[in-house]
Design an enzyme around this catalytic site. Structure first.
Site, mmCIF file in Angstrom:
data_model
loop_
_atom_site.group_PDB
_atom_site.id
_atom_site.type_symbol
_atom_site.label_atom_id
_atom_site.label_comp_id
_atom_site.label_asym_id
_atom_site.label_seq_id
_atom_site.Cartn_x
_atom_site.Cartn_y
_atom_site.Cartn_z
ATOM 1 N N LYS A 9 6.050 -6.630 0.423
ATOM 2 C CA LYS A 9 7.076 -7.541 -0.108
ATOM 3 C C LYS A 9 8.016 -6.917 -1.150
ATOM 4 O O LYS A 9 8.678 -7.633 -1.904
ATOM 5 C CB LYS A 9 6.456 -8.831 -0.677
ATOM 6 C CG LYS A 9 5.459 -9.527 0.210
ATOM 7 C CD LYS A 9 5.735 -9.492 1.682
ATOM 8 C CE LYS A 9 6.864 -10.355 2.154
ATOM 9 N NZ LYS A 9 7.050 -10.158 3.643
ATOM 10 N N LYS A 17 7.134 3.323 8.597
ATOM 11 C CA LYS A 17 6.840 2.384 7.501
ATOM 12 C C LYS A 17 5.345 2.378 7.201
ATOM 13 O O LYS A 17 4.529 2.406 8.125
ATOM 14 C CB LYS A 17 7.297 0.978 7.926
ATOM 15 C CG LYS A 17 6.630 -0.163 7.156
ATOM 16 C CD LYS A 17 7.094 -1.523 7.660
ATOM 17 C CE LYS A 17 6.242 -2.635 7.047
ATOM 18 N NZ LYS A 17 6.727 -3.980 7.368
ATOM 19 N N THR A 18 5.004 2.307 5.935
ATOM 20 C CA THR A 18 3.605 2.090 5.559
ATOM 21 C C THR A 18 3.530 1.279 4.268
ATOM 22 O O THR A 18 4.479 1.271 3.473
ATOM 23 C CB THR A 18 2.845 3.415 5.366
ATOM 24 O OG1 THR A 18 1.452 3.130 5.205
ATOM 25 C CG2 THR A 18 3.295 4.188 4.127
ATOM 26 N N HIS A 19 2.381 0.605 4.080
ATOM 27 C CA HIS A 19 2.095 -0.021 2.789
ATOM 28 C C HIS A 19 0.857 0.625 2.162
ATOM 29 O O HIS A 19 0.304 0.089 1.191
ATOM 30 C CB HIS A 19 1.802 -1.512 2.963
ATOM 31 C CG HIS A 19 2.973 -2.356 3.371
ATOM 32 N ND1 HIS A 19 4.207 -2.252 2.778
ATOM 33 C CD2 HIS A 19 3.085 -3.342 4.306
ATOM 34 C CE1 HIS A 19 5.025 -3.136 3.341
ATOM 35 N NE2 HIS A 19 4.373 -3.795 4.258
ATOM 36 N N SER A 46 6.612 -13.732 -3.375
ATOM 37 C CA SER A 46 7.002 -13.413 -2.000
ATOM 38 C C SER A 46 5.765 -13.284 -1.108
ATOM 39 O O SER A 46 5.738 -13.789 0.019
ATOM 40 C CB SER A 46 7.803 -12.103 -2.000
ATOM 41 O OG SER A 46 8.217 -11.782 -0.699
ATOM 42 N N PHE A 76 21.563 -9.206 2.009
ATOM 43 C CA PHE A 76 20.552 -10.209 2.363
ATOM 44 C C PHE A 76 21.063 -11.169 3.431
ATOM 45 O O PHE A 76 20.411 -11.410 4.438
ATOM 46 C CB PHE A 76 20.102 -10.974 1.106
ATOM 47 C CG PHE A 76 19.079 -12.027 1.414
ATOM 48 C CD1 PHE A 76 17.762 -11.682 1.671
ATOM 49 C CD2 PHE A 76 19.434 -13.367 1.473
ATOM 50 C CE1 PHE A 76 16.814 -12.650 1.986
ATOM 51 C CE2 PHE A 76 18.493 -14.339 1.783
ATOM 52 C CZ PHE A 76 17.176 -13.972 2.034
ATOM 53 N N VAL A 100 23.517 -10.977 5.611
ATOM 54 C CA VAL A 100 23.778 -10.392 6.941
ATOM 55 C C VAL A 100 22.455 -10.065 7.633
ATOM 56 O O VAL A 100 22.277 -10.347 8.823
ATOM 57 C CB VAL A 100 24.706 -9.157 6.820
ATOM 58 C CG1 VAL A 100 24.816 -8.418 8.145
ATOM 59 C CG2 VAL A 100 26.089 -9.587 6.345
HETATM 60 S S1 PPS Z 1 6.906 -6.611 4.237
HETATM 61 O O1 PPS Z 1 6.397 -7.717 5.098
HETATM 62 O O2 PPS Z 1 5.904 -6.276 3.212
HETATM 63 O O3 PPS Z 1 7.330 -5.439 4.986
HETATM 64 O O4 PPS Z 1 8.141 -7.249 3.467
HETATM 65 P P1 PPS Z 1 9.307 -6.450 2.730
HETATM 66 O O5 PPS Z 1 10.385 -6.163 3.697
HETATM 67 O O6 PPS Z 1 8.756 -5.322 1.947
HETATM 68 O O7 PPS Z 1 9.803 -7.514 1.657
HETATM 69 C C1 PPS Z 1 10.324 -8.769 2.020
HETATM 70 C C2 PPS Z 1 11.106 -9.278 0.827
HETATM 71 O O8 PPS Z 1 12.335 -8.535 0.735
HETATM 72 C C3 PPS Z 1 13.417 -9.445 0.832
HETATM 73 N N1 PPS Z 1 14.560 -8.797 1.492
HETATM 74 C C4 PPS Z 1 15.733 -8.557 0.887
HETATM 75 N N2 PPS Z 1 16.142 -8.790 -0.391
HETATM 76 C C5 PPS Z 1 17.412 -8.461 -0.701
HETATM 77 N N3 PPS Z 1 18.281 -7.920 0.184
HETATM 78 C C6 PPS Z 1 17.919 -7.668 1.464
HETATM 79 N N4 PPS Z 1 18.786 -7.150 2.314
HETATM 80 C C7 PPS Z 1 16.583 -7.996 1.853
HETATM 81 N N5 PPS Z 1 15.880 -7.889 3.010
HETATM 82 C C8 PPS Z 1 14.656 -8.393 2.774
HETATM 83 C C9 PPS Z 1 12.846 -10.615 1.613
HETATM 84 O O9 PPS Z 1 13.655 -11.754 1.502
HETATM 85 C C10 PPS Z 1 11.487 -10.736 0.943
HETATM 86 O O10 PPS Z 1 11.571 -11.216 -0.385
HETATM 87 P P2 PPS Z 1 11.500 -12.762 -0.818
HETATM 88 O O11 PPS Z 1 11.420 -12.756 -2.312
HETATM 89 O O12 PPS Z 1 10.291 -13.357 -0.183
HETATM 90 O O13 PPS Z 1 12.778 -13.380 -0.334
#
Ligand code: PPS
Length: 295
Positions: A48, A106-108, A138, A229, A231
């Site tokens: 997240k 990708k990795t976590h 999140s 976000f 787009v």
């Molecule tokens: S995952 O499942 O762990 O791979 O998720 P991850 O992509 O790491 O994180 C998801 C959160 O990133 C937000 N997000 C963005 N924020 C800003 N700009 C862009 N372009 C964007 N893309 C993804 C997404 O909304 C999740 O955060 P939250 O706070 O839940 O909205």
């Protein structure tokens, strides 16, 4: 996408002391022996923290800013998720075997679980870190919509599990600190979600430099727009809506949820915030790592 899929809400399973989604843990033999290639690029984050955002940025840069090419497939196909395995859905290690170089992966995984060949090959890596409080919020929403996780319980219960490192991938604190330390010796570009929100152009420029791509100002502007976000939320190739609902149910909470810094203020009570801060100070003592929890 409808699909019956595997059993839902399985308990986490521990791999070398780190809790993981059961299906991921069951594929561990394959992950452990994974062979990285010297030209692999790894995108690593605690869940997240902005993985999908960074993946879209990197894929678009590597395609020289051609946003149509970025729409060739879903993000989880363009940038396979190394340890992902959900039976009958997808398996990261299998996707990656057939992928031609240069691969973006990708990795976590926390540093102690990353397959050794990534370090041996001195692969380039981009780590994105996001403040612990927004990650908690999140992650709580994600646990609700992604049924490969155990039940999250109430917000209060989930927050306690998160602070205790009893969520998939374990402790946020250990994760961000571990990767921060590795940065001293390896080719790791360590970025922050909040910086990306504040000035995406500046941060994407850093990524371009790291990838040795000089694409010019117009292309950069276009990448900023394509990866914003709003787009990405509307782009089915970036918003995970093509993944089966047995894995992610966007009607519960969309994957692209809010995409802001500071949403934690809508969830943490004053008492929770106080306890969280005290615990945080203890766990982060002695590190130079600094996070912003609002902009
Ligand atoms: S995952 O499942 O762990 O791979 O998720 P991850 O992509 O790491 O994180 C998801 C959160 O990133 C937000 N997000 C963005 N924020 C800003 N700009 C862009 N372009 C964007 N893309 C993804 C997404 O909304 C999740 O955060 P939250 O706070 O839940 O909205």
């Amino acid at each position: 996408m409808e699909k019956e899929g595997p059993a839902q809400r399985p308990e986490l399973k521990y791999i070398h002391g780190v809790p993981l989604i059961k299906y991921f843990a069951e594929n561990w033999d394959q992950v452990e022996v994974f062979k990285a290639r010297p030209d692999d690029l790894l995108i690593s984050t605690y869940p997240k923290a902005g993985t999908t955002w960074m993946s879209e940025i990197v894929d678009t840069i590597l395609n020289n800013g051609d946003t149509e090419k970025s729409k060739r497939d879903a993000i989880y196909i363009r940038v396979p998720f190394l340890e992902f395995e959900v039976p009958e859905v997808l398996k990261g290690t299998e996707q990656l075997v057939d992928l031609p170089s240069p691969r973006v992966i990708k990795t976590h995984l926390p540093i102690e679980l990353l397959p050794q060949t990534f370090w041996d090959n001195n692969c380039k890596m981009i780590y994105v870190a996001r403040n612990a409080k927004d990650v908690a919020v999140s992650y709580y929403h994600f646990y609700q919509m992604a049924k490969v996780y155990p039940e999250p319980g109430t917000w209060e219960e989930f927050l306690q599990k998160y602070m205790d490192g009893e969520v998939s991938y374990g402790s946020w604190h250990n994760h961000v600190k571990g990767w921060w330390e590795k940065k001293q010796k390896y080719r790791i570009l360590y970025l922050f979600y909040e910086d990306m929100k504040e000035d995406p152009k500046r941060e994407i420029r850093k990524v371009m430099k790291f990838l040795e791509k000089d694409l010019g100002e117009d292309v950069l502007e276009n990448i900023v727009h394509h990866t914003s976000f709003q787009v990405m939320k509307e782009n089915p190739m970036a918003n995970y809506e093509t993944i089966p609902t047995c894995v992610m149910d966007h009607s519960i909470s969309p994957f692209m949820r809010k995409g802001i810094a500071g949403d934690w203020k809508n969830y943490f009570t004053v008492a929770q915030n106080k306890a969280f801060d005290a615990d945080y100070t203890r766990k982060m003592a002695g590190t130079g790592l600094r996070f912003r929890t609002e902009l």
